[in-house]
Design a protein around this motif. Structure first.
Motif, PDB file in Angstrom:
ATOM      1  N   ASN A  79      -6.090   5.131   1.152  1.00 30.63           N
ATOM      2  CA  ASN A  79      -6.797   4.067   0.161  1.00 30.63           C
ATOM      3  C   ASN A  79      -6.059   2.902  -0.245  1.00 30.63           C
ATOM      4  OD1 ASN A  79      -9.276   5.572   0.495  1.00 30.63           O
ATOM      5  ND2 ASN A  79      -9.009   6.403  -1.372  1.00 30.63           N
ATOM      6  N   HIS A  80      -4.988   2.953  -0.665  1.00 34.73           N
ATOM      7  CA  HIS A  80      -4.242   2.070  -1.175  1.00 34.73           C
ATOM      8  C   HIS A  80      -3.699   0.965  -0.004  1.00 34.73           C
ATOM      9  CE1 HIS A  80      -3.502   2.834  -5.231  1.00 34.73           C
ATOM     10  NE2 HIS A  80      -3.135   4.099  -4.799  1.00 34.73           N
ATOM     11  N   SER A  83      -5.517   0.810   2.870  1.00 31.02           N
ATOM     12  CA  SER A  83      -6.706   0.220   3.320  1.00 31.02           C
ATOM     13  C   SER A  83      -7.349  -1.148   2.499  1.00 31.02           C
ATOM     14  CB  SER A  83      -7.840   1.052   3.585  1.00 31.02           C
ATOM     15  OG  SER A  83      -7.675   2.154   4.329  1.00 31.02           O
ATOM     16  N   ASN A  84      -7.114  -0.820   1.150  1.00 30.05           N
ATOM     17  CA  ASN A  84      -7.286  -1.893   0.285  1.00 30.05           C
ATOM     18  C   ASN A  84      -6.579  -3.016   0.267  1.00 30.05           C
ATOM     19  OD1 ASN A  84      -9.503  -0.430  -0.637  1.00 30.05           O
ATOM     20  ND2 ASN A  84      -7.964   0.405  -2.462  1.00 30.05           N
ATOM     21  N   GLU A  85      -5.103  -2.719   0.587  1.00 33.75           N
ATOM     22  CA  GLU A  85      -4.405  -3.905   0.585  1.00 33.75           C
ATOM     23  C   GLU A  85      -4.563  -4.787   2.023  1.00 33.75           C
ATOM     24  OE1 GLU A  85      -2.124  -5.370  -1.494  1.00 33.75           O
ATOM     25  OE2 GLU A  85      -2.774  -3.695  -2.875  1.00 33.75           O
ATOM     26  N   GLY A 103       0.879  -1.366   0.084  1.00 33.56           N
ATOM     27  CA  GLY A 103       0.041  -0.009   0.047  1.00 33.56           C
ATOM     28  C   GLY A 103       0.805   1.264   0.100  1.00 33.56           C
ATOM     29  N   ARG A 146      -7.515  -4.951   3.386  1.00 33.89           N
ATOM     30  CA  ARG A 146      -9.028  -5.525   3.147  1.00 33.89           C
ATOM     31  C   ARG A 146      -8.774  -6.956   2.373  1.00 33.89           C
ATOM     32  NH1 ARG A 146     -10.678  -0.585   1.417  1.00 33.89           N
ATOM     33  NH2 ARG A 146     -11.601   0.667   3.258  1.00 33.89           N
ATOM     34  N   ARG A 147      -7.640  -6.952   1.830  1.00 36.39           N
ATOM     35  CA  ARG A 147      -7.373  -8.170   0.954  1.00 36.39           C
ATOM     36  C   ARG A 147      -7.110  -9.319   2.005  1.00 36.39           C
ATOM     37  NH1 ARG A 147      -4.619  -6.583  -4.811  1.00 36.39           N
ATOM     38  NH2 ARG A 147      -6.310  -4.872  -5.221  1.00 36.39           N
TER      39      ARG A 147
END
Length: 120
Positions: free
Chosen positions: A110-111, A113-115, A29, A117-118
């Motif tokens: 966001n990057h 957070s997205n990582e 991220g 979440r994965r």
């Protein structure tokens, strides 16, 4: 009177795998976010010969004592004077790194957070 017994088992290997997954997610991220900053800095940098723009690079993520760091920086000597000149040369001021970070900061979050979440 009934006795209630709760047994909690902690899988040390699962914790290590989770820790490694979190480490990888944060690293990925941050790297994606840093590339956003690099891209914006290149857009914001003034262009005469293009040397300043080409010199802006992203370094690898470093981790020290559970603290992550990453750098986006130009390699030309005069970049600092363009970003924030001294009192003698005010006319050349064209900040490019600070505005790039400010603009990209929400995407960095966001990057990461997205990582995360994965992981699941």
């Amino acid at each position: 009177m009934a006795k209630i017994k709760i047994k909690l088992t902690v899988d040390d290997e699962a914790i290590k795998r989770l820790s490694a997954a979190i480490d990888q997610a944060v690293t990925t991220g941050l790297l994606k976010g840093a590339y956003e900053v690099e891209r914006q800095a290149k857009i914001f940098s003034p262009v005469d010969t293009g040397t300043l723009r080409r010199s802006i690079k992203t370094e690898n993520v470093k981790k020290n004592n559970n603290k992550y760091s990453i750098a986006v920086s130009p390699s030309v000597a005069y970049a600092e004077f363009v970003e924030r000149p001294g009192p003698v040369r005010r006319t050349g001021q064209r900040p490019f790194l600070a505005p790039a970070l400010v603009q990209a900061f929400p995407r960095i979050i966001n990057h990461i957070s997205n990582e995360l979440r994965r992981i699941g």
